[in-house]
Design a protein around this motif. Structure first.
Motif, PDB file in Angstrom:
ATOM      1  N   PHE A  59     -73.652  36.337  22.496  1.00  0.00           N
ATOM      2  CA  PHE A  59     -73.018  36.114  23.790  1.00  0.00           C
ATOM      3  C   PHE A  59     -72.838  37.458  24.473  1.00  0.00           C
ATOM      4  N   THR A  60     -73.204  37.545  25.716  1.00  0.00           N
ATOM      5  CA  THR A  60     -72.981  38.775  26.471  1.00  0.00           C
ATOM      6  C   THR A  60     -72.159  38.466  27.710  1.00  0.00           C
ATOM      7  N   VAL A  61     -71.291  39.395  28.059  1.00  0.00           N
ATOM      8  CA  VAL A  61     -70.460  39.260  29.255  1.00  0.00           C
ATOM      9  C   VAL A  61     -71.013  40.221  30.297  1.00  0.00           C
ATOM     10  N   PRO A  62     -71.377  39.717  31.461  1.00  0.00           N
ATOM     11  CA  PRO A  62     -71.929  40.589  32.503  1.00  0.00           C
ATOM     12  C   PRO A  62     -70.955  41.699  32.900  1.00  0.00           C
ATOM     13  N   SER A  63     -71.493  42.845  33.257  1.00  0.00           N
ATOM     14  CA  SER A  63     -70.657  43.994  33.621  1.00  0.00           C
ATOM     15  C   SER A  63     -69.851  43.752  34.889  1.00  0.00           C
ATOM     16  N   THR A  64     -70.175  42.713  35.645  1.00  0.00           N
ATOM     17  CA  THR A  64     -69.404  42.409  36.857  1.00  0.00           C
ATOM     18  C   THR A  64     -67.957  42.042  36.528  1.00  0.00           C
ATOM     19  N   PHE A  65     -67.690  41.710  35.267  1.00  0.00           N
ATOM     20  CA  PHE A  65     -66.330  41.359  34.847  1.00  0.00           C
ATOM     21  C   PHE A  65     -65.531  42.567  34.351  1.00  0.00           C
ATOM     22  N   ASP A  66     -66.136  43.754  34.346  1.00  0.00           N
ATOM     23  CA  ASP A  66     -65.478  44.940  33.800  1.00  0.00           C
ATOM     24  C   ASP A  66     -64.124  45.233  34.429  1.00  0.00           C
ATOM     25  N   GLU A  67     -64.004  45.036  35.724  1.00  0.00           N
ATOM     26  CA  GLU A  67     -62.752  45.346  36.415  1.00  0.00           C
ATOM     27  C   GLU A  67     -61.573  44.578  35.796  1.00  0.00           C
ATOM     28  N   VAL A  68     -61.849  43.353  35.369  1.00  0.00           N
ATOM     29  CA  VAL A  68     -60.800  42.540  34.755  1.00  0.00           C
ATOM     30  C   VAL A  68     -60.759  42.749  33.243  1.00  0.00           C
ATOM     31  N   LEU A  69     -61.915  42.854  32.605  1.00  0.00           N
ATOM     32  CA  LEU A  69     -61.971  42.882  31.143  1.00  0.00           C
ATOM     33  C   LEU A  69     -61.534  44.197  30.514  1.00  0.00           C
TER      34      LEU A  69
END
Length: 91
Positions: A59-69
């Motif tokens: 599973f990979t989480v896109p870097s667009t979620f970095d601000e929250v993650l």
């Protein structure tokens, strides 16, 4: 991965291609019926084997979620982006 209640699939006239599922997931898959004891020995043998980690993440989480993650993963003390996403979704 152990897939339980395989006997119920057969009862319904269904089947599961554990070889294909194993290939798609990149991990061993053993079909079992815990109630009937079917596949338990095969599962134990598979668990006893040395296994290499998968070369591709499940599973990979896109870097667009970095601000929250990033703040969440730091706060809970993990580098796992997936775990961070789980925590965010649970909130």
């Amino acid at each position: 991965m152990a897939l339980n209640i395989a006997d119920l699939l057969e009862k319904e006239g269904r089947s599961l291609n554990s070889g294909l599922l194993s290939k798609l997931l990149g991990i061993p898959v053993v079909v079992i019926s815990a109630l009937k004891g079917i596949g338990i020995q095969q599962l134990l043998e598979e668990c006893a084997k040395p296994h290499q980690p998968s070369s591709t993440p499940f599973f990979t989480v896109p870097s667009t979620f970095d601000e929250v993650l990033v703040p969440v993963t730091k706060k809970i003390g993990t580098a796992s982006r997936y775990l961070g996403l789980v925590v965010v979704n649970a909130a």
